[in-house]
Design a protein around this motif. Structure first.
Motif: not given
Ligand SMILES: Cc1cc2nc3c(=O)[nH]c(=O)nc-3n(C[C@H](O)[C@H](O)[C@H](O)COP(=O)(O)OP(=O)(O)OC[C@H]3O[C@@H](n4cnc5c(N)ncnc54)[C@H](O)[C@@H]3O)c2cc1C
Length: 398
Positions: A6-8, A67-75
């Motif tokens: 949700x935050x993402x 933001x401490x995102x995973x690479x999947x989110x960052x993509x």
């Protein structure tokens, strides 16, 4: 701790809204003015807005202020930002700075982090990465002519580099140099050394005239001569001889960033192609959209873009889970596959626009010029294809 779905989603929506409202609408002015210096006041104003939103330098871990995102989110964030030319720059996650931040976070000493990483994360300085040389094939980095000789507590660097992207105006370069030419293990011969660009002997020769990057500053690729360029040993990253290992660590995430950026560019070109298809009348009451060739281009582009996104996010998930070494085949596959999809989609979009596609009245022509190099930088297609085949065949020869 991983960020919730949700935050993402909330972050993605805010970034998409900002790109739509603040950046896409202002693109025309970038086409009118050509120097990076001309754009800086505007870009700094936009960067300040992003800082206030708490989204500046989103790619780094929380402990460094990201933001401490995973690479999947960052993509997925890279895809949104890449729909406009300065999107990544405005959020401070542009190459080569983002890659250099990663190197410094993973391998920097306290001194290096304080002096070079902190201001880079804050967007106060820029940096460059200086590896490729005109006299040696960049596809085989074991062949390099730039030598750093240890004298006392200093390294004295001599050599010739080119395609040091964004060197003009950068505060420091991370230079890949040979420090131990006689080491029997060729992978231990090179080191990465931080070279402040105001060091005597760091000689900026020129911005090379490159198709699609006819600019200056961050938008240019420089030729550099290192002539008795002397830096203290505390500027070595990691340990001497770790240059290839550090480069390898950086390449996996870097390729996810490139590929997701290209997918963002594809989506933008795809939108333009569809809009042109339904609005350009080619006979009374008939638009381009009625022609099967155009329909095929639209269908093929949709299929290729969707396939690319799934492949890249799959590679990103694998890296998130088990590290880049576990995803060698996936990383090389997306590098050559998505670079070609980008060429296909851009070419179809230009063709659909006819003469307009050749002008700088739309974003397409500059994108097409700029991204021909996607099939070359960060490893040419042929090198990645060969790596994929070799890795696959290894299993069959067991
Ligand atoms: C826009 C742009 C930005 C760049 N930015 C940077 C940067 O910031 N820092 C930096 O250090 N470098 C940078 N580079 C350099 C880039 O990494 C090199 O161009 C790339 O590694 C290829 O090296 P090369 O140009 O020397 O080509 P070469 O190694 O001479 O290869 C030429 C061609 O030969 C073919 N080839 C090579 N090896 C093989 C093989 N094993 N099998 C089959 N065919 C092969 C490929 O078609 C390849 O395109 C940049 C390049 C571009 C175009």
């Amino acid at each position: 701790m991983a960020i919730s779905d949700k935050d993402f989603q909330d972050i993605k929506d805010r970034i998409a809204k900002f790109v739509q409202q603040e950046l896409l609408g202002n693109e025309k002015q970038f086409q009118a003015k050509h120097t990076f210096a001309d754009h800086l006041p505007y870009l700094e104003e936009k960067r300040n807005q992003v800082r206030e939103m708490g989204l500046f330098t989103p790619q780094i871990p929380k402990e460094y202020g990201g933001l401490g995102l995973s690479l999947h989110q960052l993509g997925q964030i890279y895809e949104i930002l890449a729909s406009t030319f300065y999107g990544l720059y405005v959020f401070n996650c542009q190459a080569p700075d983002a890659g250099n931040m990663e190197i410094l976070m993973d391998h920097g000493t306290d001194y290096q982090k304080e002096t070079f990483l902190k201001p880079l994360i804050a967007g106060k300085i820029r940096s460059c990465f200086s590896m490729t040389e005109p006299e040696f094939a960049g596809s085989n980095p074991l062949m390099m002519g730039t030598i750093a000789k240890k004298e006392g507590s200093n390294y004295i660097i001599n050599g010739h580099k080119w395609f040091t992207s964004s060197a003009e105006g950068a505060n420091f370069a991370i230079a890949m140099v040979v420090t131990d030419p006689d080491n029997p293990n060729p992978y231990l011969r090179a080191s990465q050394i931080i070279v402040p660009t105001d060091t005597e002997g760091f000689n900026f020769i020129r911005n090379i005239s490159v198709m699609g990057d006819e600019g200056d500053g961050w938008n240019a690729h420089a030729e550099i001569r290192y002539e008795n360029c002397t830096v203290p040993e505390e500027n070595v990253l990691g340990t001497p001889g770790a240059g290839f290992k550090i480069a390898q660590d950086r390449l996996g995430p870097g390729r996810i960033h490139h590929c997701m950026r290209w997918i963002g560019e594809c989506e933008r070109a795809f939108d333009m192609m569809c809009e042109r298809a339904v609005s350009r009348e080619i006979a009374p009451g008939k638009t381009l959209a009625s022609k099967q060739t155009i329909q095929n281009w639209i269908a093929d582009s949709r299929a290729e873009i969707n396939a690319s996104r799934l492949m890249v996010l799959d590679a990103a998930s694998k890296i998130d889970k088990s590290g880049a070494a576990s995803a060698k085949i996936e990383i090389s596959t997306i590098k050559f596959f998505v670079a070609q999809v980008l060429q296909n989609v851009l070419d179809r979009a230009v063709q659909t626009h006819g003469a307009l596609g050749m002008t700088d009245d739309t974003f397409l022509a500059s994108l097409w010029r700029h991204e021909r190099s996607a099939r070359i930088y960060d490893g040419a297609d042929e090198v990645h294809r060969s790596r994929v085949a070799r890795e696959i065949l290894k299993e069959y020869s067991k």
